[in-house]
Design a protein around this motif. Structure first.
Motif, mmCIF file in Angstrom:
data_model
loop_
_atom_site.group_PDB
_atom_site.id
_atom_site.type_symbol
_atom_site.label_atom_id
_atom_site.label_comp_id
_atom_site.label_asym_id
_atom_site.label_seq_id
_atom_site.Cartn_x
_atom_site.Cartn_y
_atom_site.Cartn_z
ATOM 1 N N ALA A 1 9.184 8.450 8.489
ATOM 2 C CA ALA A 1 8.813 9.765 7.952
ATOM 3 C C ALA A 1 7.726 10.415 8.811
ATOM 4 N N ARG A 2 6.755 9.629 9.249
ATOM 5 C CA ARG A 2 5.701 10.173 10.120
ATOM 6 C C ARG A 2 6.283 10.707 11.426
ATOM 7 N N LEU A 3 7.243 9.989 11.972
ATOM 8 C CA LEU A 3 7.884 10.432 13.206
ATOM 9 C C LEU A 3 8.642 11.740 12.988
ATOM 10 N N ALA A 4 9.329 11.871 11.862
ATOM 11 C CA ALA A 4 10.054 13.106 11.561
ATOM 12 C C ALA A 4 9.092 14.277 11.399
ATOM 13 N N VAL B 1 0.858 -1.178 0.000
ATOM 14 C CA VAL B 1 0.000 0.000 0.000
ATOM 15 C C VAL B 1 0.894 1.227 0.000
ATOM 16 N N PRO B 2 0.738 2.091 -1.002
ATOM 17 C CA PRO B 2 1.575 3.281 -1.007
ATOM 18 C C PRO B 2 1.193 4.198 0.146
ATOM 19 N N GLY B 3 2.170 4.795 0.748
ATOM 20 C CA GLY B 3 1.919 5.690 1.869
ATOM 21 C C GLY B 3 3.228 6.168 2.455
ATOM 22 N N VAL B 4 3.126 6.828 3.548
ATOM 23 C CA VAL B 4 4.283 7.410 4.193
ATOM 24 C C VAL B 4 4.830 6.414 5.206
ATOM 25 N N SER B 5 6.134 6.261 5.250
ATOM 26 C CA SER B 5 6.767 5.318 6.168
ATOM 27 C C SER B 5 6.645 5.804 7.610
ATOM 28 N N GLU C 1 13.343 16.259 3.574
ATOM 29 C CA GLU C 1 14.080 15.343 2.710
ATOM 30 C C GLU C 1 15.084 14.582 3.542
ATOM 31 N N LEU C 2 15.352 13.365 3.135
ATOM 32 C CA LEU C 2 16.295 12.501 3.835
ATOM 33 C C LEU C 2 17.684 12.745 3.271
ATOM 34 N N HIS C 3 18.555 13.343 4.094
ATOM 35 C CA HIS C 3 19.943 13.611 3.711
ATOM 36 C C HIS C 3 20.848 12.978 4.756
ATOM 37 N N GLN C 4 21.716 12.062 4.354
ATOM 38 C CA GLN C 4 22.667 11.394 5.239
ATOM 39 C C GLN C 4 21.965 10.782 6.451
ATOM 40 N N GLN C 5 20.897 10.045 6.208
ATOM 41 C CA GLN C 5 20.127 9.329 7.227
ATOM 42 C C GLN C 5 19.446 10.253 8.230
ATOM 43 N N THR C 6 19.238 11.536 7.887
ATOM 44 C CA THR C 6 18.572 12.493 8.769
ATOM 45 C C THR C 6 17.526 13.243 7.968
ATOM 46 N N TRP C 7 16.323 13.384 8.542
ATOM 47 C CA TRP C 7 15.278 14.159 7.896
ATOM 48 C C TRP C 7 15.537 15.640 8.149
ATOM 49 N N THR C 8 15.672 16.413 7.082
ATOM 50 C CA THR C 8 15.934 17.845 7.204
ATOM 51 C C THR C 8 14.886 18.625 6.424
ATOM 52 N N THR C 9 14.599 19.826 6.890
ATOM 53 C CA THR C 9 13.606 20.687 6.259
ATOM 54 C C THR C 9 14.253 21.468 5.130
ATOM 55 N N THR C 10 13.605 21.468 3.993
ATOM 56 C CA THR C 10 14.121 22.240 2.868
ATOM 57 C C THR C 10 13.265 23.474 2.622
ATOM 58 N N THR C 11 11.984 23.415 2.969
ATOM 59 C CA THR C 11 11.066 24.531 2.726
ATOM 60 C C THR C 11 10.060 24.608 3.876
ATOM 61 N N PRO D 1 10.559 8.352 -2.605
ATOM 62 C CA PRO D 1 11.221 7.885 -1.384
ATOM 63 C C PRO D 1 12.272 8.898 -0.933
ATOM 64 N N GLY D 2 12.233 9.235 0.338
ATOM 65 C CA GLY D 2 13.190 10.179 0.883
ATOM 66 C C GLY D 2 12.735 11.620 0.847
ATOM 67 N N ALA D 3 11.486 11.875 0.485
ATOM 68 C CA ALA D 3 10.942 13.242 0.478
ATOM 69 C C ALA D 3 9.505 13.207 0.983
ATOM 70 N N ILE D 4 9.191 14.122 1.891
ATOM 71 C CA ILE D 4 7.841 14.221 2.446
ATOM 72 C C ILE D 4 7.368 15.646 2.282
ATOM 73 N N GLU D 5 6.134 15.796 1.877
ATOM 74 C CA GLU D 5 5.506 17.110 1.835
ATOM 75 C C GLU D 5 4.305 17.062 2.760
ATOM 76 N N ALA D 6 4.159 18.096 3.580
ATOM 77 C CA ALA D 6 3.088 18.093 4.583
ATOM 78 C C ALA D 6 2.383 19.432 4.598
ATOM 79 N N ALA D 7 1.096 19.386 4.871
ATOM 80 C CA ALA D 7 0.279 20.582 5.096
ATOM 81 C C ALA D 7 -0.365 20.418 6.462
ATOM 82 N N VAL D 8 -0.262 21.470 7.267
ATOM 83 C CA VAL D 8 -0.758 21.413 8.644
ATOM 84 C C VAL D 8 -1.743 22.547 8.849
#
Length: 191
Positions: free
Chosen positions: A75-78, A68-72, A177-187, A154-161
């Motif tokens: 990623a949800r924890l990040a 089932v496609p979805g968010v890992s 985005e996942l960079h070097q095993q760490t989720w970092t904010t790009t925008t 894979p390795g990118a999450i977009e969220a609206a809150v």
């Protein structure tokens, strides 16, 4: 009926018998086949405790569940961690500079600026809500109404809150985005 004192003489200790522990776990995959396990797992609750008559039940192979496609979960924890940090910044519990450690270094200044601008707008709304009052009122905190996620690749999450404070509703959008095993904010964008 005899009492326990009559059975064992005074001063003697009862004998302790060690018995083997019955198996309570299923066999390992390499120990037996599924058919053997299915035969041993049949329970008969009749008072005579006789083995069941007839052929043993057949075991059907387990069907593979479709992906089932979805968010890992990672990623949800990040996302949860980042949203919690943003809400604390907007409520004034943290400085906006704390967003820097969760941002991509090239985008950290813009992420911190957006967090600072959002915190200033919330503070202005709280000041405007109580003009001329000598007694400070406890302001309504910024709270999360709903979080919507998607993982475009894979390795990118977009969220609206959706956020709320008092009678105002806010929106926050960001990308992790996942960079070097760490989720970092790009925008980060707070509307």
């Amino acid at each position: 009926m005899r009492s326990a004192a009559e059975i064992a003489p005074i001063g003697s200790r009862p004998t302790i018998r060690l018995r083997p522990v019955p198996r309570y776990e299923p066999p390992f995959d390499d120990e037996s086949t599924a058919q053997e396990w299915a035969e041993s797992a049949v329970l008969d609750w009749s008072p005579s405790r006789q083995p069941p008559q007839g052929p043993p039940p057949t075991v059907l192979p387990r069907a593979e569940a479709p992906a089932v496609p979805g968010v890992s979960g990672d990623a949800r924890l990040a996302v949860r961690r980042f949203v919690r940090l943003c809400v604390e910044v907007l409520n004034g519990f943290r400085p906006a500079a704390h967003l820097r450690r969760l941002a991509l270094p090239s985008e950290a200044a813009e992420v911190v600026a957006q967090g600072l601008a959002g915190a200033r707008r919330v503070a202005e709304l709280r000041k405007a809500a109580r003009p001329g009052t000598h007694r400070p009122l406890r302001p309504a905190p910024v709270a999360v109404i709903k979080v919507m996620l998607c993982e475009p690749r894979p390795g990118a999450i977009e969220a609206a809150v959706a956020l709320v404070t008092g009678d105002r509703t806010w929106a926050m959008a960001f990308r992790l985005e996942l960079h070097q095993q760490t989720w970092t904010t790009t925008t980060l964008l707070i509307i």
